[in-house]
Design a protein around this motif. Structure first.
Motif, short mmCIF file in Angstrom:
data_model
loop_
_atom_site.label_atom_id
_atom_site.label_comp_id
_atom_site.label_asym_id
_atom_site.label_seq_id
_atom_site.Cartn_x
_atom_site.Cartn_y
_atom_site.Cartn_z
N GLY A 249 0.78 -1.23 0.00
CA GLY A 249 0.00 0.00 0.00
C GLY A 249 0.81 1.28 0.00
O GLY A 249 0.24 2.37 0.09
N VAL A 250 2.13 1.18 -0.11
CA VAL A 250 2.98 2.37 -0.03
C VAL A 250 3.40 2.81 -1.43
O VAL A 250 3.90 2.01 -2.22
N GLN A 251 3.21 4.09 -1.71
CA GLN A 251 3.64 4.70 -2.97
C GLN A 251 4.32 6.02 -2.65
O GLN A 251 3.81 6.81 -1.86
N THR A 252 5.46 6.28 -3.23
CA THR A 252 6.19 7.50 -2.93
C THR A 252 5.44 8.72 -3.44
O THR A 252 4.60 8.61 -4.35
N PRO A 253 5.73 9.90 -2.91
CA PRO A 253 5.09 11.12 -3.41
C PRO A 253 5.40 11.41 -4.87
O PRO A 253 4.71 12.22 -5.49
N THR A 254 6.42 10.75 -5.42
CA THR A 254 6.73 10.90 -6.85
C THR A 254 6.03 9.83 -7.69
O THR A 254 6.28 9.73 -8.89
N GLY A 255 5.17 9.03 -7.05
CA GLY A 255 4.32 8.09 -7.80
C GLY A 255 4.88 6.72 -8.03
O GLY A 255 4.36 5.97 -8.87
N VAL A 256 5.92 6.32 -7.31
CA VAL A 256 6.55 5.01 -7.51
C VAL A 256 6.06 4.04 -6.44
O VAL A 256 6.06 4.35 -5.25
N SER A 257 5.67 2.84 -6.86
CA SER A 257 5.16 1.83 -5.93
C SER A 257 6.30 1.19 -5.15
O SER A 257 7.38 0.92 -5.67
N CYS A 258 6.03 0.91 -3.87
CA CYS A 258 6.98 0.24 -3.00
C CYS A 258 6.46 -1.14 -2.56
O CYS A 258 6.99 -1.74 -1.62
N VAL A 259 5.43 -1.62 -3.25
CA VAL A 259 4.82 -2.90 -2.88
C VAL A 259 5.84 -4.03 -2.99
O VAL A 259 5.87 -4.96 -2.18
N THR A 260 6.70 -3.95 -4.00
CA THR A 260 7.83 -4.87 -4.10
C THR A 260 9.11 -4.07 -3.92
O THR A 260 9.12 -2.84 -4.09
N VAL A 261 10.19 -4.73 -3.56
CA VAL A 261 11.46 -4.04 -3.34
C VAL A 261 11.92 -3.39 -4.64
O VAL A 261 12.07 -4.06 -5.66
N ARG A 262 12.13 -2.09 -4.62
CA ARG A 262 12.46 -1.35 -5.84
C ARG A 262 13.82 -1.72 -6.40
O ARG A 262 14.03 -1.75 -7.61
N ASP A 263 14.76 -2.00 -5.52
CA ASP A 263 16.14 -2.26 -5.94
C ASP A 263 16.61 -3.57 -5.34
O ASP A 263 17.46 -3.60 -4.44
N PRO A 264 16.08 -4.70 -5.83
CA PRO A 264 16.40 -5.99 -5.22
C PRO A 264 17.85 -6.42 -5.41
O PRO A 264 18.34 -7.29 -4.69
N GLY A 265 18.54 -5.83 -6.38
CA GLY A 265 19.94 -6.19 -6.62
C GLY A 265 20.92 -5.51 -5.68
O GLY A 265 22.11 -5.83 -5.70
N SER A 266 20.43 -4.58 -4.87
CA SER A 266 21.29 -3.89 -3.92
C SER A 266 21.48 -4.74 -2.66
O SER A 266 20.87 -5.79 -2.50
N ASP A 267 22.32 -4.26 -1.77
CA ASP A 267 22.47 -4.89 -0.46
C ASP A 267 21.21 -4.57 0.34
O ASP A 267 20.99 -3.44 0.77
N VAL A 268 20.37 -5.58 0.55
CA VAL A 268 19.06 -5.35 1.16
C VAL A 268 19.09 -5.57 2.68
O VAL A 268 18.05 -5.74 3.30
N THR A 269 20.28 -5.49 3.28
CA THR A 269 20.35 -5.60 4.74
C THR A 269 20.10 -4.26 5.42
O THR A 269 20.04 -4.20 6.65
N ALA A 270 19.96 -3.18 4.63
CA ALA A 270 19.61 -1.87 5.20
C ALA A 270 19.04 -1.00 4.09
O ALA A 270 19.47 -1.09 2.93
N TRP A 271 18.10 -0.14 4.44
CA TRP A 271 17.45 0.74 3.47
C TRP A 271 18.42 1.79 2.94
O TRP A 271 18.21 2.35 1.85
N THR A 272 19.48 2.05 3.68
CA THR A 272 20.44 3.08 3.28
C THR A 272 21.41 2.62 2.19
O THR A 272 22.26 3.40 1.76
N ASN A 273 21.29 1.39 1.74
CA ASN A 273 22.21 0.86 0.73
C ASN A 273 21.73 1.07 -0.70
O ASN A 273 22.35 0.56 -1.63
N SER A 274 20.65 1.80 -0.88
CA SER A 274 20.09 1.98 -2.22
C SER A 274 19.43 3.34 -2.36
O SER A 274 18.70 3.78 -1.47
N PHE A 275 19.69 4.00 -3.49
CA PHE A 275 19.05 5.29 -3.77
C PHE A 275 17.54 5.14 -3.92
O PHE A 275 16.78 6.07 -3.61
N ASP A 276 17.08 4.00 -4.41
CA ASP A 276 15.65 3.77 -4.59
C ASP A 276 14.97 3.32 -3.31
O ASP A 276 13.92 3.82 -2.92
N ASN A 277 15.58 2.35 -2.63
CA ASN A 277 14.94 1.78 -1.45
C ASN A 277 14.78 2.81 -0.33
O ASN A 277 13.79 2.77 0.42
N ILE A 278 15.72 3.74 -0.20
CA ILE A 278 15.62 4.71 0.88
C ILE A 278 14.39 5.60 0.70
O ILE A 278 13.80 6.04 1.69
#
Length: 566
Positions: A249-278
Motif C-alpha cells: 500500500g505504499v507509494q512515494t510522493p513521486t508516484g513510484v510503488s513500494c509494494v515490491t522491493v524497488r532495488d532488489p539487486g542492492s544490499d538489502v540488509t539496510a534501506w540506506t544501501n540503495s538510492f531507490d529503497n531509501i
C-alpha cells in the motif's frame, strides 16, 4: 563562563520547566502548530542551488519548487550551524533541547560514559554485555543509541512484540541492551534518560499540547527527554537499518510503488544501501505526517488530533550524498565543489521536495496552512562536498583510536583491536576516551608524531577542550581528546561511501534552516546562527516561554533573529 555539569536535581529542573510552560498561557498569536523537518545532510548551498536553479541541472529550472515556494514567505538562515560533533544524535538533540553536547552529554549515537556499566545483553552491533553491581564504582562502557538496542534490528518494526509490519516504537527497545547505571540500582538508561536536558516535546506536552515525532531508530525516542515517553503522544520509528522488504500500500510522493522491493539487486540488509529503497523507507514517515495532519495517529488507524508539534527526519538526501551503489554502478554526491548534484543526489532532493509539497497540500486541504509554522533544517551536513577531496585514510594511513589502542590507552569496548566490539567513535572526527586521564599528554604526543598518517587537522584536549565542553575529569561523558582531521579525511578504508559527517568542518555543520509561514515576509539572514536556536524559537512561536527549556536557561540560547513572532 565555564559550563557547569548539571546532573543533580534534574527532576526539580524538569518540574520547574513544566511550570514555566504552564504559566505562559495560551498562544495568542496566529501560529497554532509547528511542523519540524530535518533533511539530514541538506547543506545551505544545497537549498540555494535547488531553489534558484543551476544552468547544468534540470534544464536550469529550480529542482526543489515546493521548498522554493516556502522561501517566498520565509526566513532563510544561510549561515546556520549544527552541533559539534555533527552526528545525528547530538544534532537532533540540539534542535529539540536548545543545548550543546556539553550540557546534554550527547556526543554521538555510539559514545562512551565513565559512570555507566555495560548492558546486561550484548547489543545488536556488538557492545559487549558485562557486570554491574549496584552502588559500586562504575567500570565505564560504550553507549549505543541506534539500531543495536532494538529487540530485532533486522525488522522494520524493530521486533516489537505484536507490532504491525512497519510500526516500530518504544516497545522495540530491548532494555537489556541499554547501558546500566550502578548509582541507580543498575537500571537501564533509556534514551530519554540519557539526555541531560528537557526537550520542546516535554514542554509543549506539559502545556497541554499534542506532541508527535517520527525518526529512523526507536532510540530517537530520546526527543522525549524531560518527561520521558509521556511527552510523546505519538511516536513512529521504523528501523532504517532493517532488512529491506516490500511495503504493501505504499507509494512515494513521486508516484513510484513500494509494494515490491524497488532495488532488489542492492544490499538489502539496510534501506540506506540503495538510492531507490531509501525513498520507500522515508515514505513510511511521510505518510505518518500526512495522517497526523488529518488528525489521525501515524498509521492512520485512529482519530486523534492535529499535533501542536510534529515532524520527521528524511534520510534520502544523506544517502544521495554518501552512497556509491556499486551493484548498479551509480555514484551519489556532487560533481564539483560548488555543490552541483549528481543524478542520484538530484533524484533524492526531488523526492524530498515532492514530500514537502505533499505536506503543504494537505495542510491547505485541512485549512491549517496559515496557522502552521514550517521549520526545515538538518541534523548535520556531509563532508566533503568537493568529490576530489575525499580521502578514506585507512587505505594508506591510520586512525587516532588505532594508534592509541596500540599504545594500550583505549578502553576495551572502544578499542579497534577488540574483535567482537562495536569499535571506536570515528567518522570524519575521532572522539577518544582514555582508560586514564593521566595518559592524555603522552597520547597527544603519539597523535602529533603521526600527524600525516592520521590526516591531522586539530587536536582538542585539556583547556582547549574543557573551555568548549566540560573537563573530562569532571564530566563522565566528555571525551579526553577530540581529533578533527583535514577536510575530506574520513577514518575508513571503504569506498562504499564518498562523504561522512560528525566532524567540525564547514561542510559538516553549515546546513539549511528555513522558517516559513504565509504571514512572514521574505528574508535572508546572513548572521551566523545555530540549529540549537530552533528549540526556543518554536516555543516562542507557540506562545510558550523559551525559558522552560533547561538548555536556554543554562546556556543562554537565543530565539532566532529576524522572525516575526508574538
Amino acid at each position: 563562563m565555564k559550563k557547569v555539569l548539571a546532573v543533580l536535581s534534574l527532576a526539580t529542573v524538569f518540574a520547574a520547566a513544566a511550570a514555566l510552560a504552564e504559566d505562559s498561557g495560551n498562544n495568542q498569536g496566529h501560529i497554532k502548530r509547528v511542523l519540524l523537518i530535518s533533511i539530514d545532510g541538506m547543506h545551505a548551498v544545497d537549498f540555494a542551488n535547488c531553489a534558484k536553479g543551476l544552468a547544468t541541472v534540470n534544464n536550469g529550472d529550480p529542482y526543489c519548487p515546493a521548498m522554493a515556494a516556502l522561501a517566498k514567505t520565509g526566513v532563510n538562515y544561510v549561515a546556520a550551524n549544527t552541533s559539534k560533533p555533527s552526528d545525528s544524535f547530538p544534532g537532533l538533540t540540539a534542535i529539540v533541547t536548545g543545548a550543546s553536547p556539553a550540557l546534554t552529554g550527547v556526543y554521538y549515537d555510539v559514545a562512551y560514559s565513565r559512570n555507566y556499566d555495560a548492558p546486561a545483553k550484548t547489543t545488536g552491533n556488538g557492545v559487549q554485555a558485562g557486570p554491574c553491581t549496584a552502588n559500586e564504582a562504575p567500570t565505564g562502557t560504550t553507549t549505543e543509541y541506534e539500531e543495536g538496542i532494538d529487540i530485532d534490528q533486522t525488522k522494520v518494526n524493530g521486533g516489537a512484540p505484536g507490532a504491525a509490519l512497519t510500526d516500530g516504537g518504544l516497545k522495540s527497545i530491548d532494555p537489556a541492551r541499554l547501558p546500566r547505571d550502578p548509582s541507580h540500582g543498575c537500571n537501564p538508561v533509556y534514551p530519554w534518560e540519557f539526555v541531560r536536558a528537557n526537550s520542546i516535546f516535554s514542554v509543549i506536552h506539559s502545556a497541554g499540547g499534542y506532541a508527535a515525532w517520527s525518526d529512523k531508530h526507536p532510540a530517537y525516542a530520546s526527543v522525549a527527554s524531560g518527561l520521558g515517553p509521556a511527552a510523546l503522544d505519538d511516536f513512529y520509528s521504523p528501523e532504517i537499518n532493517s532488512n529491506v522488504i516490500g511495503l504493501p500500500g505504499v507509494q512515494t510522493p513521486t508516484g513510484v510503488s513500494c509494494v515490491t522491493v524497488r532495488d532488489p539487486g542492492s544490499d538489502v540488509t539496510a534501506w540506506t544501501n540503495s538510492f531507490d529503497n531509501i525513498q520507500c523507507y522515508d515514505t513510511l514517515k511521510v505518510n505518518a505526517i500526512v495522517n497526523e495532519i488529518d488528525g489521525k495517529d501515524h498509521m492512520g488507524l485512529k482519530k486523534t488530533q492535529v499535533p501542536t508539534i510534529f515532524g520527521m527526519n528524511f534520510q534520502s538526501v544523506s544517502v544521495g550524498q554518501k552512497l556509491n551503489e556499486k551493484s548498479n554502478n551509480v555514484t551519489g554526491g556532487y560533481l564539483d565543489a560548488g555543490g552541483t548534484p549528481t543524478e542520484a543526489l538530484l533524484g533524492e532532493i526531488k523526492f524530498v521536495d515532492a514530500s514537502i509539497g505533499k505536506f503543504v497540500a494537505e495542510l491547505k486541504a485541512q485549512g491549517l496552512y496559515d496557522s502552521t509554522l514550517l521549520v526545515i533544517t538538518a541534523k548535520h551536513g556531509q563532508s566533503p562536498i568537493d568529490p576530489s577531496r575525499y580521502n578514506p585514510i585507512l587505505k594508506t594511513g591510520s586512525s587516532p583510536a588505532t594508534l592509541l589502542d596500540n599504545a594500550g590507552y583505549i578502553p576495551l569496548s572502544e578499542a579497534p583491536s577488540n574483535p567482537v566490539g562495536i569499535g571506536p567513535t570515528e567518522d570524519d572526527v575521532s572522539l577518544i576516551w582514555l582508560k586514564d586521564f593521566a595518559d592524555t599528554i603522552p597520547a597527544v604526543k603519539i597523535l602529533e608524531d603521526n600527524a600525516t598518517a592520521i590526516g591531522l587537522g586539530q587536536i582538542y584536549y585539556g583547556p582547549s577542550l574543557s573551555f568548549v565542553y566540560n573537563s573530562p575529569k569532571q564530566d563522565p561523558r566528555t571525551p579526553d581528546i577530540i581529533v578533527t582531521p583535514n577536510a575530506g579525511v574520513v577514518y575508513t578504508g571503504s569506498t562504499k561511501k564518498q562523504e561522512e559527517h560528525g566532524g567540525f568542518g564547514h561542510d559538516d555543520t553549515n546546513v539549511m534552516l528555513l522558517l516559513s509561514n504565509p504571514g512572514f515576509p521574505w528574508r535572508t539572514v546572513r548572521a551566523e546562527v545555530g540549529t540549537a536556536q530552533v528549540a526556543p524559537t518554536i516555543l516562542k512561536a507557540l506562545g510558550l516561554n523559551p525559558q522552560a527549556l533547561y538548555g536556554v536557561r543554562a546556556e543562554g540560547t537565543g530565539v532566532l533573529p529576524s522572525v516575526d513572532l508574538p
